[in-house]
Design a protein around this motif. Sequence first.
Motif, PDB file in Angstrom:
ATOM      1  N   ASP A 146       0.833  -1.208   0.000  1.00 32.41           N
ATOM      2  CA  ASP A 146       0.000   0.000   0.000  1.00 32.41           C
ATOM      3  C   ASP A 146       0.867   1.258   0.000  1.00 32.41           C
ATOM      4  OD1 ASP A 146      -2.581  -1.130  -0.008  1.00 32.41           O
ATOM      5  OD2 ASP A 146      -2.579  -1.384   2.154  1.00 32.41           O
ATOM      6  N   LEU A 147       1.854   1.267   0.894  1.00 26.87           N
ATOM      7  CA  LEU A 147       2.739   2.425   0.983  1.00 26.87           C
ATOM      8  C   LEU A 147       3.531   2.631  -0.300  1.00 26.87           C
ATOM      9  CD1 LEU A 147       4.186   2.129   4.603  1.00 26.87           C
ATOM     10  CD2 LEU A 147       2.832   4.028   3.706  1.00 26.87           C
ATOM     11  N   GLU A 148       4.046   1.538  -0.837  1.00 23.75           N
ATOM     12  CA  GLU A 148       4.877   1.621  -2.037  1.00 23.75           C
ATOM     13  C   GLU A 148       4.082   2.193  -3.211  1.00 23.75           C
ATOM     14  OE1 GLU A 148       8.546  -1.021  -3.753  1.00 23.75           O
ATOM     15  OE2 GLU A 148       6.906  -2.034  -2.715  1.00 23.75           O
ATOM     16  N   LEU A 149       2.848   1.707  -3.393  1.00 24.79           N
ATOM     17  CA  LEU A 149       2.003   2.223  -4.473  1.00 24.79           C
ATOM     18  C   LEU A 149       1.698   3.697  -4.270  1.00 24.79           C
ATOM     19  CD1 LEU A 149       0.662   0.875  -7.002  1.00 24.79           C
ATOM     20  CD2 LEU A 149       1.765  -0.698  -5.425  1.00 24.79           C
ATOM     21  N   LYS A 150       1.433   4.089  -3.040  1.00 21.68           N
ATOM     22  CA  LYS A 150       1.133   5.487  -2.756  1.00 21.68           C
ATOM     23  C   LYS A 150       2.319   6.382  -3.113  1.00 21.68           C
ATOM     24  CE  LYS A 150      -0.081   8.623   1.034  1.00 21.68           C
ATOM     25  NZ  LYS A 150      -0.393   8.728   2.500  1.00 21.68           N
ATOM     26  N   LEU A 151       3.513   5.939  -2.778  1.00 15.85           N
ATOM     27  CA  LEU A 151       4.702   6.744  -3.025  1.00 15.85           C
ATOM     28  C   LEU A 151       5.091   6.761  -4.503  1.00 15.85           C
ATOM     29  CD1 LEU A 151       6.737   5.648   0.118  1.00 15.85           C
ATOM     30  CD2 LEU A 151       5.783   7.924  -0.304  1.00 15.85           C
ATOM     31  N   LEU A 152       4.735   5.704  -5.239  1.00 16.52           N
ATOM     32  CA  LEU A 152       5.057   5.638  -6.662  1.00 16.52           C
ATOM     33  C   LEU A 152       3.997   6.289  -7.555  1.00 16.52           C
ATOM     34  CD1 LEU A 152       6.389   1.974  -6.954  1.00 16.52           C
ATOM     35  CD2 LEU A 152       7.729   4.050  -7.350  1.00 16.52           C
ATOM     36  N   THR A 153       2.818   6.541  -7.007  1.00 17.41           N
ATOM     37  CA  THR A 153       1.676   7.002  -7.808  1.00 17.41           C
ATOM     38  C   THR A 153       1.981   8.176  -8.737  1.00 17.41           C
ATOM     39  OG1 THR A 153      -0.016   6.139  -6.326  1.00 17.41           O
ATOM     40  CG2 THR A 153      -0.621   8.057  -7.629  1.00 17.41           C
ATOM     41  N   PRO A 154       2.720   9.204  -8.321  1.00 20.67           N
ATOM     42  CA  PRO A 154       2.924  10.347  -9.230  1.00 20.67           C
ATOM     43  C   PRO A 154       3.568   9.993 -10.565  1.00 20.67           C
ATOM     44  CG  PRO A 154       3.530  10.934  -6.987  1.00 20.67           C
ATOM     45  CD  PRO A 154       3.296   9.454  -6.985  1.00 20.67           C
ATOM     46  N   THR A 155       4.395   8.955 -10.605  1.00 22.78           N
ATOM     47  CA  THR A 155       5.107   8.625 -11.839  1.00 22.78           C
ATOM     48  C   THR A 155       4.695   7.296 -12.448  1.00 22.78           C
ATOM     49  OG1 THR A 155       6.911   7.622 -10.536  1.00 22.78           O
ATOM     50  CG2 THR A 155       7.142   9.949 -11.149  1.00 22.78           C
ATOM     51  N   LEU A 156       3.982   6.457 -11.712  1.00 25.77           N
ATOM     52  CA  LEU A 156       3.690   5.103 -12.160  1.00 25.77           C
ATOM     53  C   LEU A 156       2.669   5.094 -13.295  1.00 25.77           C
ATOM     54  CD1 LEU A 156       4.413   2.153 -11.461  1.00 25.77           C
ATOM     55  CD2 LEU A 156       2.389   2.109  -9.992  1.00 25.77           C
ATOM     56  N   ARG A 157       2.996   4.355 -14.374  1.00 16.91           N
ATOM     57  CA  ARG A 157       2.099   4.262 -15.525  1.00 16.91           C
ATOM     58  C   ARG A 157       1.786   2.826 -15.939  1.00 16.91           C
ATOM     59  NH1 ARG A 157       1.624   8.388 -13.733  1.00 16.91           N
ATOM     60  NH2 ARG A 157       1.910  10.478 -14.624  1.00 16.91           N
ATOM     61  N   PRO A 172      -6.693  -5.379  -5.084  1.00 15.05           N
ATOM     62  CA  PRO A 172      -7.293  -4.511  -4.054  1.00 15.05           C
ATOM     63  C   PRO A 172      -6.394  -3.349  -3.656  1.00 15.05           C
ATOM     64  CG  PRO A 172      -6.641  -6.624  -3.116  1.00 15.05           C
ATOM     65  CD  PRO A 172      -6.515  -6.760  -4.595  1.00 15.05           C
ATOM     66  N   VAL A 173      -5.097  -3.533  -3.749  1.00 16.32           N
ATOM     67  CA  VAL A 173      -4.167  -2.442  -3.442  1.00 16.32           C
ATOM     68  C   VAL A 173      -4.307  -1.328  -4.476  1.00 16.32           C
ATOM     69  CG1 VAL A 173      -1.736  -1.814  -3.181  1.00 16.32           C
ATOM     70  CG2 VAL A 173      -2.556  -3.992  -2.285  1.00 16.32           C
ATOM     71  N   LEU A 174      -4.424  -1.704  -5.744  1.00 20.87           N
ATOM     72  CA  LEU A 174      -4.605  -0.702  -6.795  1.00 20.87           C
ATOM     73  C   LEU A 174      -5.920   0.045  -6.615  1.00 20.87           C
ATOM     74  CD1 LEU A 174      -3.376  -2.697  -9.932  1.00 20.87           C
ATOM     75  CD2 LEU A 174      -2.155  -0.896  -8.704  1.00 20.87           C
ATOM     76  N   ALA A 175      -6.962  -0.677  -6.213  1.00 20.02           N
ATOM     77  CA  ALA A 175      -8.259  -0.025  -5.988  1.00 20.02           C
ATOM     78  C   ALA A 175      -8.149   1.006  -4.873  1.00 20.02           C
ATOM     79  CB  ALA A 175      -9.319  -1.071  -5.658  1.00 20.02           C
ATOM     80  N   ASP A 176      -7.495   0.638  -3.783  1.00 24.58           N
ATOM     81  CA  ASP A 176      -7.351   1.565  -2.666  1.00 24.58           C
ATOM     82  C   ASP A 176      -6.426   2.732  -3.007  1.00 24.58           C
ATOM     83  OD1 ASP A 176      -9.041   0.048  -1.176  1.00 24.58           O
ATOM     84  OD2 ASP A 176      -7.498  -0.856   0.098  1.00 24.58           O
ATOM     85  N   ALA A 177      -5.514   2.501  -3.973  1.00 27.22           N
ATOM     86  CA  ALA A 177      -4.583   3.565  -4.365  1.00 27.22           C
ATOM     87  C   ALA A 177      -5.217   4.557  -5.338  1.00 27.22           C
ATOM     88  CB  ALA A 177      -3.320   2.952  -4.979  1.00 27.22           C
ATOM     89  N   GLY A 178      -6.438   4.273  -5.825  1.00 28.51           N
ATOM     90  CA  GLY A 178      -7.135   5.259  -6.640  1.00 28.51           C
ATOM     91  C   GLY A 178      -7.348   4.892  -8.089  1.00 28.51           C
ATOM     92  N   TRP A 179      -7.215   3.590  -8.441  1.00 29.56           N
ATOM     93  CA  TRP A 179      -7.526   3.160  -9.796  1.00 29.56           C
ATOM     94  C   TRP A 179      -8.791   2.317  -9.784  1.00 29.56           C
ATOM     95  CZ3 TRP A 179      -2.213   3.354  -8.519  1.00 29.56           C
ATOM     96  CH2 TRP A 179      -1.474   4.274  -9.281  1.00 29.56           C
ATOM     97  N   ALA A 180      -9.613   2.477 -10.797  1.00 30.67           N
ATOM     98  CA  ALA A 180     -10.893   1.773 -10.878  1.00 30.67           C
ATOM     99  C   ALA A 180     -10.671   0.365 -11.428  1.00 30.67           C
ATOM    100  CB  ALA A 180     -11.861   2.542 -11.770  1.00 30.67           C
TER     101      ALA A 180
END
Length: 244
Positions: A146-157, A172-180
């Motif tokens: 969860d933390l890793e995805l949150k920290l990578l979100t600005p650049t992750l594609r 489920p981690v991607l869903a919680d990080a803000g992707w549908a």
Amino acid sequence: MTRPPDETPHTLAEMDEQLVHCRACPRLVAWREQVARDKRAAFRDETYWGRPVPGFGPADAALLIVGLAPAAHGGNRTGRMFTGDRAGDFLYAAMYDAGLASQPTATHRGDGLVLRGTRITAPVHCAPPANRPTTVERDTCRHWLDLELKLLTPTLRSVIVLGGFGWQALLPVLADAGWAIPRPRPRFGHGAHVELPGASPDRAPLHLFGCYHVSQQNTFTGRLTRSMLADVLISAAETAGLRS
């Protein structure tokens, strides 16, 4: 039982420093430390890492590769994901061919390997017995993903998931990080590719790719070939803007 610290890290470097001290899963702690004491005969003169293995790669990665867990005499020995075992040999050689790694081999921390725009992580950061973490261990370790995805979100594609275990852990981690995540949920398969829209207007879409795991069970039997892996790496790198 030692739980992850309450203080939330603000950088991947801070997160990795916290992660390597985690002792939240008694079975995994006991196993990783036993392996580090007993060692394999070929590595008897080496000092094993014997701790949780952090992710590897730049903090501004556009591509994330998600595996399963460190190998007992690979990452658990060297302290770096997919380093020092046959699975890593297969993966890094293909990444080098795709322009994502500075060299085709990974033998130990400090061997000069640099990843280009790519980070490698896993849903479970400690080596499990028989390479099989339990669902409870996966869920306990989710805090770090969860933390890793949150920290990578600005650049992750783009994300490549190696194997069905990682696919189920990541959705489920991607869903919680803000992707549908579409319904029904995307099914894992080699070559699977799903574009996940951002759940809010300020969230860029994310391309999710499935790939068979680079375990010897797959690579030695031909279920996963070098060209099959290369195809997924190149497609994911292109969608991440790492290749033209």
